[in-house]
Design an enzyme around this catalytic site. Structure first.
Site, PDB file in Angstrom:
ATOM      1  NE  ARG A   1       0.287  -2.075  -0.346  1.00  0.00           N
ATOM      2  CZ  ARG A   1       0.302  -2.314   0.965  1.00  0.00           C
ATOM      3  NH1 ARG A   1       1.405  -2.135   1.663  1.00  0.00           N
ATOM      4  NH2 ARG A   1      -0.777  -2.756   1.573  1.00  0.00           N
TER       5      ARG A   1
ATOM      6  CE1 TYR B   1      -5.235  -1.447   3.029  1.00  0.00           C
ATOM      7  CE2 TYR B   1      -3.078  -0.906   3.917  1.00  0.00           C
ATOM      8  CZ  TYR B   1      -4.346  -1.423   4.085  1.00  0.00           C
ATOM      9  OH  TYR B   1      -4.731  -1.913   5.314  1.00  0.00           O
TER      10      TYR B   1
ATOM     11  CG  ASN C   1       0.445  -1.521  11.893  1.00  0.00           C
ATOM     12  OD1 ASN C   1       1.263  -1.094  12.700  1.00  0.00           O
ATOM     13  ND2 ASN C   1       0.502  -1.235  10.599  1.00  0.00           N
TER      14      ASN C   1
ATOM     15  CE1 TYR D   1       5.209  -2.622  10.170  1.00  0.00           C
ATOM     16  CE2 TYR D   1       3.934  -0.735   9.400  1.00  0.00           C
ATOM     17  CZ  TYR D   1       4.549  -1.954   9.160  1.00  0.00           C
ATOM     18  OH  TYR D   1       4.512  -2.501   7.904  1.00  0.00           O
TER      19      TYR D   1
ATOM     20  CB  SER E   1       4.407   1.323   5.124  1.00  0.00           C
ATOM     21  OG  SER E   1       4.036   0.827   6.395  1.00  0.00           O
TER      22      SER E   1
ATOM     23  CG  ASP F   1      -1.968  -8.647   5.857  1.00  0.00           C
ATOM     24  OD1 ASP F   1      -1.128  -7.982   5.241  1.00  0.00           O
ATOM     25  OD2 ASP F   1      -2.533  -8.258   6.890  1.00  0.00           O
TER      26      ASP F   1
ATOM     27  CB  CYS G   1       2.907 -12.589   2.465  1.00  0.00           C
ATOM     28  SG  CYS G   1       3.747 -13.251   1.029  1.00  0.00           S
ATOM     29  CG  HIS G   2       3.777  -7.371   4.132  1.00  0.00           C
ATOM     30  ND1 HIS G   2       3.553  -6.445   3.133  1.00  0.00           N
ATOM     31  CD2 HIS G   2       2.583  -7.543   4.746  1.00  0.00           C
ATOM     32  CE1 HIS G   2       2.280  -6.073   3.162  1.00  0.00           C
ATOM     33  NE2 HIS G   2       1.671  -6.736   4.124  1.00  0.00           N
TER      34      HIS G   2
ATOM     35  NE  ARG H   1      -4.335   1.982  10.001  1.00  0.00           N
ATOM     36  CZ  ARG H   1      -3.775   0.856   9.616  1.00  0.00           C
ATOM     37  NH1 ARG H   1      -2.518   0.605   9.895  1.00  0.00           N
ATOM     38  NH2 ARG H   1      -4.483  -0.045   8.929  1.00  0.00           N
TER      39      ARG H   1
HETATM   40  C1  0GY Z   1      -1.184  -4.656   4.931  1.00  0.00           C
HETATM   41  C2  0GY Z   1      -1.800  -3.674   5.830  1.00  0.00           C
HETATM   42  C3  0GY Z   1      -1.179  -2.789   6.632  1.00  0.00           C
HETATM   43  C4  0GY Z   1       0.193  -2.427   6.561  1.00  0.00           C
HETATM   44  C5  0GY Z   1       0.918  -2.331   5.432  1.00  0.00           C
HETATM   45  O1  0GY Z   1       2.776  -1.699   4.227  1.00  0.00           O
HETATM   46  C6  0GY Z   1       2.281  -1.784   5.345  1.00  0.00           C
HETATM   47  O2  0GY Z   1       2.846  -1.439   6.378  1.00  0.00           O
HETATM   48  O3  0GY Z   1       0.416  -2.678   4.274  1.00  0.00           O
HETATM   49  C7  0GY Z   1      -2.000  -2.086   7.637  1.00  0.00           C
HETATM   50  O4  0GY Z   1      -1.457  -1.676   8.675  1.00  0.00           O
HETATM   51  O5  0GY Z   1      -3.225  -1.972   7.419  1.00  0.00           O
HETATM   52  O6  0GY Z   1      -1.715  -4.917   3.867  1.00  0.00           O
HETATM   53  O7  0GY Z   1      -0.149  -5.197   5.266  1.00  0.00           O
END
Ligand code: 0GY
Length: 290
Positions: A121, A153, A250, A46, A74, A245, A29-30, A127
């Protein structure tokens, strides 16, 4: 990127029917911001609304989980302050994965360790990031603090290209979202077979059985995901991780109900043993070994 901020998470997720075991860990998760305190990176692809630690911990409790592994998103680039802040506010119930500038110093790595980080990571999605320098990634992977791992990833179409790079990483690997296979190919399709070959090439590769919402074009209740992922979880039970997640970066056009995501767990891990490995024992070994 335009200036409009995006909401990619459900406002009132349902209460899952499935009750996770005590100590369950949401291992992917973030957090986003809050932006006023932790501005997003100038290179972010984003611009999300704030989704801070209080929201994350409320969701954790609502879903019946005990702990979180917060993966640096990201949109925050290589400034891990928001992730570290969330870990610090968790009363020991969160650990994290950082994204670092590969030239980071050893002292700074140790400071991340002290703040609860247990891995870094490498993101290969074009993208999401401007570049992914394998040579520099490899250098930093060689001098990580003891017990750390590398999260990777990538999408299925570059798996074979990445094989030599992954082979040379000297620590445990964790693959996000199983390397994003095309699930419409089914459990024995070329993408799943290639992913199994990767898992068979090393015993220290783990994977996140995550993101039916991203991977299954058939949508909720994500039957393609259940059909393709259950055999993988069954065949590699000690190498699985699971996560919501949240806040689903996105995914604003197909926002999943987090309660429904949790209800996928018994469909991919039908026995108590598999569930305990997936949700407690495996993530604990990677993130709470010390
Ligand atoms: C995820 C997937 C995405 C984004 C990121 O770090 C991120 O911005 O991981 C994605 O857009 O597929 O695992 O969160």
């Amino acid at each position: 990127m335009n200036g409009e901020r995006i909401t990619s998470w459900h406002g009132s997720p349902s209460k899952p029917r499935y009750v996770p075991p005590a100590g369950a860990i949401d291992a992917h998760c973030h957090v986003f911001g809050p932006m006023a305190k932790f501005p997003f990176s100038a290179k972010a692809k984003y611009l999300p609304e704030d989704a801070g630690p209080e929201m994350l911990f409320k969701l954790r409790d609502h879903l019946g989980f005990d702990r979180n592994v917060i993966v640096q998103a990201s949109c925050h680039g290589t400034d891990n302050s928001a992730t570290l802040d969330a870990i610090a506010r968790s009363n020991g119930k969160a650990r994290g994965v950082a994204v670092v500038d590969p030239t980071i110093g050893d002292e700074e790595l140790q400071a991340l360790h002290d703040g609860g980080i247990r891995g870094i990571r490498f993101n290969f999605l074009k993208r999401l990031v401007d570049d992914a320098p394998k040579d520099k990634f490899l250098e930093v992977a060689r001098r990580l603090p003891k017990g750390w791992h590398v999260v990777i990833y990538f999408e299925a179409d570059i798996l074979e290209d990445l094989r030599p790079f992954m082979d040379s990483i000297p620590v445990h690997l964790v693959i996000d979202h199983m390397g994003r296979p095309d699930l419409s190919q089914g459990p024995a399709g070329p993408d799943m077979c290639a992913f199994r070959r990767l898992l068979d090439s090393r015993e220290d590769i783990w994977f996140k059985a995550t993101c039916p919402d991203r991977l299954d074009p058939s949508g909720d209740p994500w039957n393609l995901f259940a059909d393709a992922v259950a055999p993988l979880v069954n065949d590699y039970p000690t190498r699985t991780l699971w996560g919501t997640d949240w806040p689903h970066p996105n995914m604003q056009d197909a926002i999943p109900d987090d309660g429904h995501l949790v209800d996928m767990i018994p469909r991919i891990a039908p026995t108590e043993r598999l569930q305990r490995l997936l949700l407690v024992d495996n993530p604990e070994a990677l993130y709470w070994a010390d």
